[in-house]
Scaffold this motif. Sequence first.
Motif, PDB file in Angstrom:
ATOM      1  N   TRP A  72      35.665  62.692  91.057  1.00 23.91           N
ATOM      2  CA  TRP A  72      34.410  63.393  91.333  1.00 23.91           C
ATOM      3  C   TRP A  72      33.602  62.697  92.430  1.00 23.91           C
ATOM      4  O   TRP A  72      32.402  62.483  92.307  1.00 23.91           O
ATOM      5  CB  TRP A  72      33.571  63.581  90.059  1.00 23.91           C
ATOM      6  CG  TRP A  72      34.313  64.286  88.978  1.00 23.91           C
ATOM      7  CD1 TRP A  72      34.884  63.708  87.886  1.00 23.91           C
ATOM      8  CD2 TRP A  72      34.613  65.678  88.899  1.00 23.91           C
ATOM      9  NE1 TRP A  72      35.523  64.662  87.127  1.00 23.91           N
ATOM     10  CE2 TRP A  72      35.363  65.895  87.736  1.00 23.91           C
ATOM     11  CE3 TRP A  72      34.315  66.776  89.715  1.00 23.91           C
ATOM     12  CZ2 TRP A  72      35.815  67.157  87.358  1.00 23.91           C
ATOM     13  CZ3 TRP A  72      34.772  68.023  89.339  1.00 23.91           C
ATOM     14  CH2 TRP A  72      35.509  68.204  88.166  1.00 23.91           C
ATOM     15  N   PRO A  73      34.238  62.350  93.563  1.00 23.42           N
ATOM     16  CA  PRO A  73      33.520  61.664  94.649  1.00 23.42           C
ATOM     17  C   PRO A  73      32.463  62.534  95.316  1.00 23.42           C
ATOM     18  O   PRO A  73      31.601  62.008  96.023  1.00 23.42           O
ATOM     19  CB  PRO A  73      34.634  61.298  95.631  1.00 23.42           C
ATOM     20  CG  PRO A  73      35.684  62.326  95.381  1.00 23.42           C
ATOM     21  CD  PRO A  73      35.633  62.607  93.901  1.00 23.42           C
ATOM     22  N   GLU A  74      32.502  63.837  95.081  1.00 24.41           N
ATOM     23  CA  GLU A  74      31.486  64.703  95.671  1.00 24.41           C
ATOM     24  C   GLU A  74      30.087  64.365  95.157  1.00 24.41           C
ATOM     25  O   GLU A  74      29.091  64.761  95.761  1.00 24.41           O
ATOM     26  CB  GLU A  74      31.814  66.190  95.451  1.00 24.41           C
ATOM     27  CG  GLU A  74      32.095  66.599  94.030  1.00 24.41           C
ATOM     28  CD  GLU A  74      33.564  66.503  93.627  1.00 24.41           C
ATOM     29  OE1 GLU A  74      34.064  67.469  93.040  1.00 24.41           O
ATOM     30  OE2 GLU A  74      34.203  65.465  93.859  1.00 24.41           O
ATOM     31  N   GLN A  75      30.015  63.571  94.097  1.00 28.61           N
ATOM     32  CA  GLN A  75      28.726  63.129  93.548  1.00 28.61           C
ATOM     33  C   GLN A  75      28.095  62.011  94.383  1.00 28.61           C
ATOM     34  O   GLN A  75      26.918  61.718  94.229  1.00 28.61           O
ATOM     35  CB  GLN A  75      28.902  62.645  92.109  1.00 28.61           C
ATOM     36  CG  GLN A  75      29.426  63.694  91.144  1.00 28.61           C
ATOM     37  CD  GLN A  75      28.379  64.731  90.832  1.00 28.61           C
ATOM     38  OE1 GLN A  75      28.161  65.659  91.605  1.00 28.61           O
ATOM     39  NE2 GLN A  75      27.702  64.554  89.732  1.00 28.61           N
ATOM     40  N   GLU A  96      21.818  56.524  91.147  1.00 31.00           N
ATOM     41  CA  GLU A  96      22.426  55.836  90.000  1.00 31.00           C
ATOM     42  C   GLU A  96      23.620  54.997  90.448  1.00 31.00           C
ATOM     43  O   GLU A  96      23.850  53.907  89.935  1.00 31.00           O
ATOM     44  CB  GLU A  96      22.889  56.839  88.942  1.00 31.00           C
ATOM     45  CG  GLU A  96      21.806  57.364  88.058  1.00 31.00           C
ATOM     46  CD  GLU A  96      22.396  58.206  86.942  1.00 31.00           C
ATOM     47  OE1 GLU A  96      22.633  57.645  85.852  1.00 31.00           O
ATOM     48  OE2 GLU A  96      22.620  59.403  87.157  1.00 31.00           O
ATOM     49  N   ALA A  97      24.379  55.521  91.401  1.00 27.87           N
ATOM     50  CA  ALA A  97      25.530  54.779  91.918  1.00 27.87           C
ATOM     51  C   ALA A  97      25.064  53.559  92.695  1.00 27.87           C
ATOM     52  O   ALA A  97      25.658  52.485  92.593  1.00 27.87           O
ATOM     53  CB  ALA A  97      26.382  55.686  92.795  1.00 27.87           C
ATOM     54  N   TYR A  98      23.998  53.710  93.472  1.00 31.40           N
ATOM     55  CA  TYR A  98      23.426  52.551  94.176  1.00 31.40           C
ATOM     56  C   TYR A  98      22.991  51.499  93.172  1.00 31.40           C
ATOM     57  O   TYR A  98      23.247  50.305  93.348  1.00 31.40           O
ATOM     58  CB  TYR A  98      22.206  52.963  95.017  1.00 31.40           C
ATOM     59  CG  TYR A  98      22.516  53.548  96.358  1.00 31.40           C
ATOM     60  CD1 TYR A  98      23.030  52.769  97.388  1.00 31.40           C
ATOM     61  CD2 TYR A  98      22.280  54.894  96.606  1.00 31.40           C
ATOM     62  CE1 TYR A  98      23.299  53.309  98.636  1.00 31.40           C
ATOM     63  CE2 TYR A  98      22.549  55.445  97.850  1.00 31.40           C
ATOM     64  CZ  TYR A  98      23.058  54.649  98.855  1.00 31.40           C
ATOM     65  OH  TYR A  98      23.324  55.191 100.078  1.00 31.40           O
ATOM     66  N   ASP A  99      22.334  51.935  92.096  1.00 30.82           N
ATOM     67  CA  ASP A  99      21.817  51.009  91.078  1.00 30.82           C
ATOM     68  C   ASP A  99      22.919  50.209  90.394  1.00 30.82           C
ATOM     69  O   ASP A  99      22.700  49.067  90.001  1.00 30.82           O
ATOM     70  CB  ASP A  99      20.991  51.762  90.027  1.00 30.82           C
ATOM     71  CG  ASP A  99      19.701  52.330  90.595  1.00 30.82           C
ATOM     72  OD1 ASP A  99      19.283  51.909  91.698  1.00 30.82           O
ATOM     73  OD2 ASP A  99      19.105  53.203  89.924  1.00 30.82           O
TER      74      ASP A  99
END
Length: 139
Positions: free
Chosen positions: A105-108, A85-88
């Motif tokens: 929440w960078p562990e996501q 989702e972050a790539y998208d």
Amino acid sequence: MVFEFDLDGIHLAARRILDSEPKKVLLFYGEMGVGKTTLVKEIARALGVEGATSSPTFSLVNEYHINPHERLYHFDMYRLKNESEAYDMGMDEYLYSGDWCLIEWPEQIPNLIPESHSVIRLSVLEDGRRRLEMENVVG
């Protein structure tokens, strides 16, 4: 760098972070309710962001203008279902833009974090004050 502060002095904590010359990608770790969003707002204010700032919990990212040539992106990855989702959403473009990227929440998104970044860990002490640990990671 390690220091403690109370919420009345959070603006001083933000200034101390910026005075320590962090990387422009800052990762914020800490339990829910520790004050990550409040600290991000104070850092944004200290950098010159004018007007109201808010948590991007549902939008994932909020964009603010520091000046005509510099932006600050505030990310909240808590509700991210998966890293794709972050790539998208083009997360890699934000992270390598040269602008400020403050990420809760960078562990996501562990595989997207640039090699050079700063880590801020917040915790609540028994007396309600906050403990902040900051480290610059250079890749």
